[in-house]
Design an enzyme around this catalytic site. Sequence first.
Site, PDB file in Angstrom:
ATOM      1  N   VAL A   1      -0.377   3.703  13.120  1.00  0.00           N
ATOM      2  CA  VAL A   1       0.795   3.914  13.985  1.00  0.00           C
ATOM      3  C   VAL A   1       1.205   5.377  13.869  1.00  0.00           C
ATOM      4  O   VAL A   1       1.393   5.901  12.770  1.00  0.00           O
ATOM      5  CB  VAL A   1       1.962   3.000  13.560  1.00  0.00           C
ATOM      6  CG1 VAL A   1       3.178   3.264  14.448  1.00  0.00           C
ATOM      7  CG2 VAL A   1       1.552   1.535  13.604  1.00  0.00           C
ATOM      8  N   LYS A   2       1.310   6.018  15.041  1.00  0.00           N
ATOM      9  CA  LYS A   2       1.632   7.443  15.048  1.00  0.00           C
ATOM     10  C   LYS A   2       3.116   7.609  15.363  1.00  0.00           C
ATOM     11  O   LYS A   2       3.614   7.054  16.352  1.00  0.00           O
ATOM     12  CB  LYS A   2       0.763   8.117  16.124  1.00  0.00           C
ATOM     13  CG  LYS A   2       0.480   9.572  15.892  1.00  0.00           C
ATOM     14  CD  LYS A   2      -0.601  10.010  16.886  1.00  0.00           C
ATOM     15  CE  LYS A   2      -0.873  11.482  16.835  1.00  0.00           C
ATOM     16  NZ  LYS A   2      -1.741  11.899  17.940  1.00  0.00           N
ATOM     17  N   VAL A   3       3.797   8.372  14.515  1.00  0.00           N
ATOM     18  CA  VAL A   3       5.246   8.589  14.703  1.00  0.00           C
ATOM     19  C   VAL A   3       5.524  10.089  14.644  1.00  0.00           C
ATOM     20  O   VAL A   3       4.854  10.819  13.911  1.00  0.00           O
ATOM     21  CB  VAL A   3       6.083   7.856  13.626  1.00  0.00           C
ATOM     22  CG1 VAL A   3       5.823   6.350  13.640  1.00  0.00           C
ATOM     23  CG2 VAL A   3       5.837   8.409  12.228  1.00  0.00           C
TER      24      VAL A   3
END
Length: 217
Positions: free
Chosen positions: A82-84
Amino acid sequence: MKFFVDTADVQAIAELNDLGMVDGVTTNPSLILKSGRDILEVTKEICGIVSGPVSAEVVALKADEMIAEGRKLAAIAPNIAVKVPLTWDGLKTCKVLSGEGFMVNVTLCFSANQALLAAKAGATFISPFIGRLDDINMDGLDLIGDIRTIYDNYDFKTQILAASIRTANHVKDCALIGADVVTAPPSVIKALASHVLTDKGLEQFMADWAKTGQKIL
Ligand code: G3P
């Protein structure tokens, strides 16, 4: 050093993957736009091709929504990272999702202090954007070097994922300075094979071979 491909172009990913050049994939909202595909569909397809981490980016700005989006993206496949974004809400999301056992890639990193925070929040990957720093007359590679030193000083396990890679030289320089991963567009990965002396040498060999009149097959 691992190679990630920075694209949501499924054909390009499959082609490089067949050559064993793909250790993972990174995407972002701009790359999803460029693909013209639905994020959930295209990400699922990519995860079916590549066994390594596939980064899929949340688009909410508040932590609660980011966490919900992250869980939905992570449910696509076990190899989702998951890219944040590197904001306080992004760091909060990183802490929660990494605590739940998900891989998290903290993106849009432009300083060593930001990278330090991401490591403390449990990030699997930190993505410093070196090309965009070069664009504003700063030195993207210096940032990679600083993060390498800091992470090594304190034995942080967060992997340095050098992003915004624009040239073949960026790849070599990141390898020399100790980035764990580079993510580059397919065109840059292909350009790594090019050398003018290779082309010239091959041309000479072909010309001489033709003069022998021989055939191998
Ligand atoms: O991985 C980040 C990358 O997609 C950004 O690259 O060239 O738009 O700075 P660029």
